[in-house]
Design an enzyme around this catalytic site. Structure first.
Site, PDB file in Angstrom:
ATOM      1  N   LYS A 134      -2.952   6.005  -4.091  1.00 52.29           N
ATOM      2  CA  LYS A 134      -4.050   6.919  -3.734  1.00 52.29           C
ATOM      3  C   LYS A 134      -3.877   8.276  -4.402  1.00 52.29           C
ATOM      4  O   LYS A 134      -2.749   8.747  -4.564  1.00 52.29           O
ATOM      5  CB  LYS A 134      -4.100   7.105  -2.205  1.00 52.29           C
ATOM      6  CG  LYS A 134      -4.036   5.796  -1.440  1.00 52.29           C
ATOM      7  CD  LYS A 134      -4.172   5.973   0.053  1.00 52.29           C
ATOM      8  CE  LYS A 134      -3.789   4.684   0.772  1.00 52.29           C
ATOM      9  NZ  LYS A 134      -2.350   4.555   1.010  1.00 52.29           N
ATOM     10  N   HIS A 143      -7.773   9.711  -1.463  1.00 54.76           N
ATOM     11  CA  HIS A 143      -7.057   9.632  -0.186  1.00 54.76           C
ATOM     12  C   HIS A 143      -7.818  10.274   0.982  1.00 54.76           C
ATOM     13  O   HIS A 143      -7.853   9.721   2.076  1.00 54.76           O
ATOM     14  CB  HIS A 143      -5.672  10.282  -0.337  1.00 54.76           C
ATOM     15  CG  HIS A 143      -4.657   9.759   0.619  1.00 54.76           C
ATOM     16  ND1 HIS A 143      -3.320   9.689   0.324  1.00 54.76           N
ATOM     17  CD2 HIS A 143      -4.769   9.287   1.875  1.00 54.76           C
ATOM     18  CE1 HIS A 143      -2.674   9.188   1.359  1.00 54.76           C
ATOM     19  NE2 HIS A 143      -3.532   8.937   2.318  1.00 54.76           N
ATOM     20  N   TYR A 178       2.928   9.929  -0.312  1.00 54.19           N
ATOM     21  CA  TYR A 178       4.020   9.322   0.464  1.00 54.19           C
ATOM     22  C   TYR A 178       5.379   9.603  -0.205  1.00 54.19           C
ATOM     23  O   TYR A 178       6.423   9.377   0.392  1.00 54.19           O
ATOM     24  CB  TYR A 178       3.853   7.799   0.604  1.00 54.19           C
ATOM     25  CG  TYR A 178       2.606   7.312   1.305  1.00 54.19           C
ATOM     26  CD1 TYR A 178       1.748   8.182   1.977  1.00 54.19           C
ATOM     27  CD2 TYR A 178       2.276   5.960   1.297  1.00 54.19           C
ATOM     28  CE1 TYR A 178       0.597   7.711   2.610  1.00 54.19           C
ATOM     29  CE2 TYR A 178       1.132   5.481   1.937  1.00 54.19           C
ATOM     30  CZ  TYR A 178       0.295   6.365   2.580  1.00 54.19           C
ATOM     31  OH  TYR A 178      -0.833   5.886   3.204  1.00 54.19           O
ATOM     32  N   ASP A 231       0.837  -1.197   0.000  1.00 60.23           N
ATOM     33  CA  ASP A 231       0.000   0.000   0.000  1.00 60.23           C
ATOM     34  C   ASP A 231       0.874   1.249   0.000  1.00 60.23           C
ATOM     35  O   ASP A 231       1.644   1.477   0.924  1.00 60.23           O
ATOM     36  CB  ASP A 231      -0.878  -0.012   1.263  1.00 60.23           C
ATOM     37  CG  ASP A 231      -1.809   1.178   1.331  1.00 60.23           C
ATOM     38  OD1 ASP A 231      -2.983   1.026   0.950  1.00 60.23           O
ATOM     39  OD2 ASP A 231      -1.371   2.263   1.759  1.00 60.23           O
TER      40      ASP A 231
END
Ligand code: A2P
Length: 285
Positions: free
Chosen positions: A80, A113, A55, A50
């Site tokens: 996401k 998200h 990120y 994931d």
């Protein structure tokens, strides 16, 4: 727990199988660290990875996936859409950029998200609906095998469902002992939406909890394993994250013990930590 199969997968409402523990990569730095963590996770038996565009580690995660040598179809990869993007064309472009960074041909799961981005706060329901059309297009064309949302409370979900042709398959929310979000979970259950749990260890804070450690001793497991097994027995999908090889492995060793109903009830009542992340309604991003 009845929908956990022996192979360790859940079935999404569109029949796609999803490995019932995922490897979370939030705060895992890009480059070699992300690649090494992903390689180690895959070698330890994880098949579900994931990540998210925010990120900033999709390049490293993708490199890890390739360097692991695992066959693409054996893996389940999620990313996401971040909060700075909404709208049909804009969403398709952002998806394409994620795919390129990961260097993949398709994703297994793509999520919105957060429901109420700062940039679209006044018109977020409409903005989410336009974005969801793009998600439905990606699903229909086979660029992604399942679509969903993250951090959506019932009010956000109801807005989306007004015009959705496809009900989200997943809602990824903060979920752990002490933060069980019964309304969001109840809504998901009613609509056959799988709940994925981010920060299933309460961002690590739960690991000091005396009750969880006592239960860990009883089952000859760590407090982390008790938390993750509890999450599975509730029918949710935990996404533990760690950059520590021993812990990465430990967090997957959940299938050879079971927590009794009585102890499940004890964990349900723990008030050790509340929310550790942002409030979806008022996040500052
Ligand atoms: P680290 O990455 O240094 O191993 P959550 O998944 O709830 O957000 O929690 C993540 C935090 O918990 C990270 O700080 C991670 O540290 C730590 N952690 C993950 N798995 C374990 C474990 N099995 N035992 C102890 N700490 C863990």
């Amino acid at each position: 727990m009845e929908n956990i199969k022996l192979t360790g997968t859940y079935e999404l409402h569109n029949k796609v199988e999803i490995p019932c523990v995922g490897f979370g990569t939030w705060q895992v730095p890009d480059g070699e660290t992300a690649a090494d963590a992903v390689i180690h996770a895959i070698e330890s038996g994880y098949t579900h990875i994931d990540t998210a565009s925010v990120y900033h580690n999709e390049i490293g995660v993708g490199a890890g996936i390739r360097m692991s040598g695992a066959a693409r179809e054996k893996l389940f990869v999620t990313s996401k859409l971040w909060n700075d993007v909404r709208g049909y064309e804009e969403t398709l472009k952002a998806f394409d950029a994620s795919l390129k960074r990961l260097d993949l041909d398709y994703l297994d799961l793509y999520l919105i998200h957060w429901p109420r981005p700062l940039a679209f706060r006044d018109t977020y329901q409409e903005a989410n609906r336009k974005t969801w059309r793009a998600f439905e297009h990606l699903l229909e064309k086979g660029y992604v095998r399942a679509i969903g949302v993250s951090n959506f409370l019932p009010v956000h979900m109801e807005g989306l469902l007004k015009s959705a042709r496809v009900v989200p398959m997943v809602n990824q929310i903060e979920f752990h002992p002490g933060w069980m979000q019964p309304e969001a979970v109840g809504f998901c259950r009613e609509h056959k939406i799988l709940v994925e749990a981010w920060s299933p260890l309460g961002s690590g804070k739960l690991l000091e909890d005396p009750q969880l450690n006592r239960l860990g001793q009883k089952y000859d497991r760590s407090a982390a394993q008790v938390c993750l097994r509890w999450c599975l027995q509730k029918g949710h999908l935990p996404l533990p994250k760690s950059v520590t090889p021993g812990r990465i492995k430990e967090n997957l060793e959940l299938f050879d013990f079971a927590i009794s109903d009585e102890d499940m009830g004890v964990i349900d009542k723990l008030e050790c930590v509340g929310r550790t992340g942002s409030d979806p309604e008022n996040a500052k991003f």
